[in-house]
Design a protein around this motif. Structure first.
Motif, PDB file in Angstrom:
ATOM      1  N   LYS A 154       0.822  -1.218   0.000  1.00 51.00           N
ATOM      2  CA  LYS A 154       0.000   0.000   0.000  1.00 51.00           C
ATOM      3  C   LYS A 154       0.855   1.268   0.000  1.00 51.00           C
ATOM      4  CE  LYS A 154      -0.703   0.652   5.001  1.00 51.00           C
ATOM      5  NZ  LYS A 154      -1.706   0.686   6.080  1.00 51.00           N
ATOM      6  N   ASN A 155       2.160   1.159   0.288  1.00 48.11           N
ATOM      7  CA  ASN A 155       3.026   2.337   0.334  1.00 48.11           C
ATOM      8  C   ASN A 155       3.999   2.433  -0.833  1.00 48.11           C
ATOM      9  OD1 ASN A 155       2.361   3.773   2.935  1.00 48.11           O
ATOM     10  ND2 ASN A 155       2.755   1.722   3.738  1.00 48.11           N
ATOM     11  N   GLN A 156       4.099   1.382  -1.624  1.00 46.49           N
ATOM     12  CA  GLN A 156       4.925   1.432  -2.833  1.00 46.49           C
ATOM     13  C   GLN A 156       4.033   1.991  -3.941  1.00 46.49           C
ATOM     14  OE1 GLN A 156       7.046  -2.204  -3.496  1.00 46.49           O
ATOM     15  NE2 GLN A 156       7.937  -1.511  -5.424  1.00 46.49           N
ATOM     16  N   LEU A 157       3.981   3.331  -4.032  1.00 44.36           N
ATOM     17  CA  LEU A 157       2.872   4.004  -4.685  1.00 44.36           C
ATOM     18  C   LEU A 157       2.950   4.060  -6.205  1.00 44.36           C
ATOM     19  CD1 LEU A 157       2.464   6.961  -2.174  1.00 44.36           C
ATOM     20  CD2 LEU A 157       1.197   4.811  -2.252  1.00 44.36           C
ATOM     21  N   ASP A 158       4.142   4.173  -6.770  1.00 44.78           N
ATOM     22  CA  ASP A 158       4.235   4.344  -8.217  1.00 44.78           C
ATOM     23  C   ASP A 158       5.576   3.823  -8.710  1.00 44.78           C
ATOM     24  OD1 ASP A 158       6.215   6.443  -7.856  1.00 44.78           O
ATOM     25  OD2 ASP A 158       4.558   7.765  -7.331  1.00 44.78           O
ATOM     26  N   GLY A 159       5.776   3.964 -10.032  1.00 44.02           N
ATOM     27  CA  GLY A 159       6.990   3.426 -10.635  1.00 44.02           C
ATOM     28  C   GLY A 159       8.259   4.112 -10.197  1.00 44.02           C
ATOM     29  N   ASP A 160       8.151   5.351  -9.709  1.00 40.75           N
ATOM     30  CA  ASP A 160       9.335   6.062  -9.243  1.00 40.75           C
ATOM     31  C   ASP A 160       9.710   5.694  -7.813  1.00 40.75           C
ATOM     32  OD1 ASP A 160       9.577   7.359 -11.640  1.00 40.75           O
ATOM     33  OD2 ASP A 160       8.550   9.178 -10.990  1.00 40.75           O
ATOM     34  N   CYS A 161       8.822   5.010  -7.126  1.00 39.81           N
ATOM     35  CA  CYS A 161       9.104   4.567  -5.757  1.00 39.81           C
ATOM     36  C   CYS A 161       9.794   3.209  -5.815  1.00 39.81           C
ATOM     37  CB  CYS A 161       7.820   4.486  -4.939  1.00 39.81           C
ATOM     38  SG  CYS A 161       8.071   3.939  -3.236  1.00 39.81           S
ATOM     39  N   LEU A 162      11.066   3.189  -5.429  1.00 41.13           N
ATOM     40  CA  LEU A 162      11.817   1.936  -5.495  1.00 41.13           C
ATOM     41  C   LEU A 162      11.434   0.968  -4.399  1.00 41.13           C
ATOM     42  CD1 LEU A 162      15.402   3.298  -6.271  1.00 41.13           C
ATOM     43  CD2 LEU A 162      13.712   2.375  -7.875  1.00 41.13           C
ATOM     44  N   GLY A 163      10.897   1.469  -3.289  1.00 36.20           N
ATOM     45  CA  GLY A 163      10.540   0.604  -2.175  1.00 36.20           C
ATOM     46  C   GLY A 163      10.317   1.423  -0.918  1.00 36.20           C
ATOM     47  N   VAL A 164      10.236   0.749   0.195  1.00 34.88           N
ATOM     48  CA  VAL A 164       9.997   1.415   1.474  1.00 34.88           C
ATOM     49  C   VAL A 164      10.999   0.897   2.505  1.00 34.88           C
ATOM     50  CG1 VAL A 164       7.532   1.619   0.960  1.00 34.88           C
ATOM     51  CG2 VAL A 164       8.337  -0.300   2.347  1.00 34.88           C
ATOM     52  N   SER A 165      11.211   1.709   3.530  1.00 37.67           N
ATOM     53  CA  SER A 165      12.026   1.296   4.658  1.00 37.67           C
ATOM     54  C   SER A 165      11.263   1.625   5.936  1.00 37.67           C
ATOM     55  CB  SER A 165      13.380   1.994   4.631  1.00 37.67           C
ATOM     56  OG  SER A 165      14.254   1.426   5.603  1.00 37.67           O
ATOM     57  N   PHE A 166      11.751   1.118   7.054  1.00 35.54           N
ATOM     58  CA  PHE A 166      11.065   1.253   8.329  1.00 35.54           C
ATOM     59  C   PHE A 166      11.803   2.250   9.203  1.00 35.54           C
ATOM     60  CE2 PHE A 166       9.941  -2.759   6.514  1.00 35.54           C
ATOM     61  CZ  PHE A 166       8.614  -2.973   6.874  1.00 35.54           C
ATOM     62  N   GLN A 167      11.126   3.326   9.567  1.00 29.26           N
ATOM     63  CA  GLN A 167      11.767   4.375  10.339  1.00 29.26           C
ATOM     64  C   GLN A 167      12.222   3.883  11.715  1.00 29.26           C
ATOM     65  OE1 GLN A 167       9.648   8.081  11.721  1.00 29.26           O
ATOM     66  NE2 GLN A 167      10.866   9.010  10.082  1.00 29.26           N
ATOM     67  N   ARG A 168      11.576   2.858  12.229  1.00 25.58           N
ATOM     68  CA  ARG A 168      11.946   2.338  13.550  1.00 25.58           C
ATOM     69  C   ARG A 168      13.402   1.861  13.593  1.00 25.58           C
ATOM     70  NH1 ARG A 168       8.805  -2.840  15.282  1.00 25.58           N
ATOM     71  NH2 ARG A 168       6.905  -1.782  14.535  1.00 25.58           N
ATOM     72  N   PHE A 169      14.000   1.566  12.440  1.00 23.86           N
ATOM     73  CA  PHE A 169      15.375   1.080  12.407  1.00 23.86           C
ATOM     74  C   PHE A 169      16.415   2.200  12.244  1.00 23.86           C
ATOM     75  CE2 PHE A 169      13.136  -2.753  10.494  1.00 23.86           C
ATOM     76  CZ  PHE A 169      13.112  -3.446  11.702  1.00 23.86           C
ATOM     77  N   TYR A 170      15.943   3.453  12.045  1.00 24.81           N
ATOM     78  CA  TYR A 170      16.867   4.539  11.759  1.00 24.81           C
ATOM     79  C   TYR A 170      16.453   5.804  12.522  1.00 24.81           C
ATOM     80  CZ  TYR A 170      17.745   1.343   7.919  1.00 24.81           C
ATOM     81  OH  TYR A 170      18.005   0.216   7.182  1.00 24.81           O
ATOM     82  N   THR A 171      17.418   6.707  12.668  1.00 24.00           N
ATOM     83  CA  THR A 171      17.147   8.013  13.265  1.00 24.00           C
ATOM     84  C   THR A 171      17.332   9.063  12.187  1.00 24.00           C
ATOM     85  OG1 THR A 171      17.978   7.267  15.419  1.00 24.00           O
ATOM     86  CG2 THR A 171      17.784   9.635  15.075  1.00 24.00           C
ATOM     87  N   MET A 172      16.241   9.591  11.691  1.00 26.76           N
ATOM     88  CA  MET A 172      16.318  10.589  10.634  1.00 26.76           C
ATOM     89  C   MET A 172      15.033  11.397  10.606  1.00 26.76           C
ATOM     90  SD  MET A 172      15.724   8.381   7.153  1.00 26.76           S
ATOM     91  CE  MET A 172      17.347   7.661   7.315  1.00 26.76           C
ATOM     92  N   GLU A 173      15.140  12.624  10.057  1.00 25.12           N
ATOM     93  CA  GLU A 173      13.976  13.485   9.945  1.00 25.12           C
ATOM     94  C   GLU A 173      13.252  13.272   8.623  1.00 25.12           C
ATOM     95  OE1 GLU A 173      15.177  17.478  10.522  1.00 25.12           O
ATOM     96  OE2 GLU A 173      15.790  17.182  12.626  1.00 25.12           O
ATOM     97  N   LYS A 174      14.001  13.061   7.580  1.00 25.18           N
ATOM     98  CA  LYS A 174      13.382  12.903   6.262  1.00 25.18           C
ATOM     99  C   LYS A 174      12.650  11.568   6.150  1.00 25.18           C
ATOM    100  CE  LYS A 174      16.281  15.813   3.323  1.00 25.18           C
ATOM    101  NZ  LYS A 174      15.168  16.533   2.709  1.00 25.18           N
ATOM    102  N   THR A 175      11.492  11.593   5.508  1.00 25.22           N
ATOM    103  CA  THR A 175      10.761  10.360   5.255  1.00 25.22           C
ATOM    104  C   THR A 175      10.639  10.057   3.763  1.00 25.22           C
ATOM    105  OG1 THR A 175       8.688  11.614   5.413  1.00 25.22           O
ATOM    106  CG2 THR A 175       9.441  10.453   7.387  1.00 25.22           C
TER     107      THR A 175
END
Length: 283
Positions: free
Chosen positions: A144-165
């Motif tokens: 449901k989050n791999q929205l279009d052809g330009d989206c290569l995939g998703v990652s889980f924020q719980r594994f990283y510390t970052m502001e950008k999503t």
């Protein structure tokens, strides 16, 4: 009255049917009767009598076909409906595995639909049999989050510390995107992105990692790494990073996940994923 009471008790609390009389008294149509013939009814199963199990099958089959217009219904392949009904009974009365029951229901409905029956492969049934609710939830989340052809995939924020999503990812091969009048073509590196998402999955980090590993083993999920450019906020795929070791920070690696082609085809007929807004926005 006795049968009506039994069926009423089988209905989910939130109600897949709003009209009990419709399910209790109407006759199964020919497609539903055909499907029910494949339901093996042992004398006793997990504390249920054969009649109780039959009523559960009736609820399941009616729910699966409720979304299919009567004029669109067709008999599903025995190679699909036989093993599907044999296995799905293990998900009955198991709230944790409800997502798998719903996936089997979607699969049966599409296999019984003249517009989609040829999209359903018998192997999908056996693939679902290898999943638990954990892998099913992960497939749903990525799908449901791999929205279009330009989206290569998703990652889980719980594994990283970052502001950008939303992370920009430079393609690993140049693409001829601009052509000039003199015929000269300018090769540029196209930008893709991945989503780093806050998930609502009620499971530990370890369970998620094990589930993702299992999905990779089943050829349903693809994992890949991206590396951050030392001078800006862009990332590159791992095979680009190896050719430019000095430009990218190997310590700022993020692992992302994408559905395999097989998994994408599977999800199209096994789960209704409504359009959702991207879970994160660039900060």
């Amino acid at each position: 009255m006795e049968n009506e009471k039994i069926i009423e008790n089988e209905l989910p609390i939130n109600g897949r049917y709003t009209d009990l009389a419709e399910l209790s008294f109407r006759q199964f149509d020919n497609t539903e009767k055909y499907i029910l013939k494949f339901a093996a009814l042992p004398f006793y199963f997990l504390g249920m009598t054969a009649d109780e199990l039959k009523n559960k099958y009736k609820v399941f089959i009616s729910s699966a076909l409720k979304k299919v217009p009567v004029e669109k219904r067709t008999n599903p392949s025995p190679l699909i409906v036989g093993p599907l009904l044999e296995y799905v009974k293990y998900t009955f009365d198991n709230e944790q595995e409800k997502i798998l029951e719903n996936m089997f229901s979607e699969l049966l409905g599409n296999a019984s639909n003249k517009d989609f029956w040829d999209h359903v492969q018998p192997s999908y049934v056996y693939t679902l049999q290898k999943l638990t609710w954990v892998e099913a939830e992960l497939l749903k989340f990525v799908s449901k989050n791999q929205l279009d052809g330009d989206c290569l995939g998703v990652s889980f924020q719980r594994f990283y510390t970052m502001e950008k999503t939303i992370l920009s990812v430079i393609s690993n091969e140049p693409e001829p995107l601009i052509a000039y009048d003199n015929g000269e073509i300018l090769n540029v590196f196209y930008q893709y992105y991945i989503c780093v998402l806050i998930d609502d999955l009620m499971m530990s980090d370890e369970i998620i990692i094990r589930g993702l590993n299992n999905l990779q083993q089943l050829n349903l999920m693809i994992a890949f790494d991206i590396y951050k450019d030392k001078d800006n906020d862009t990332y590159v795929l791992d095979n680009s990073q190896k050719d430019n070791l000095n430009a990218y920070d190997s310590y700022k690696k993020i692992t992302a996940y994408a559905l395999s082609s097989y998994a994408s085809d599977l999800m199209e007929v096994c789960m209704s994923v409504s359009s959702t807004n991207r879970a994160g926005t660039e900060s």
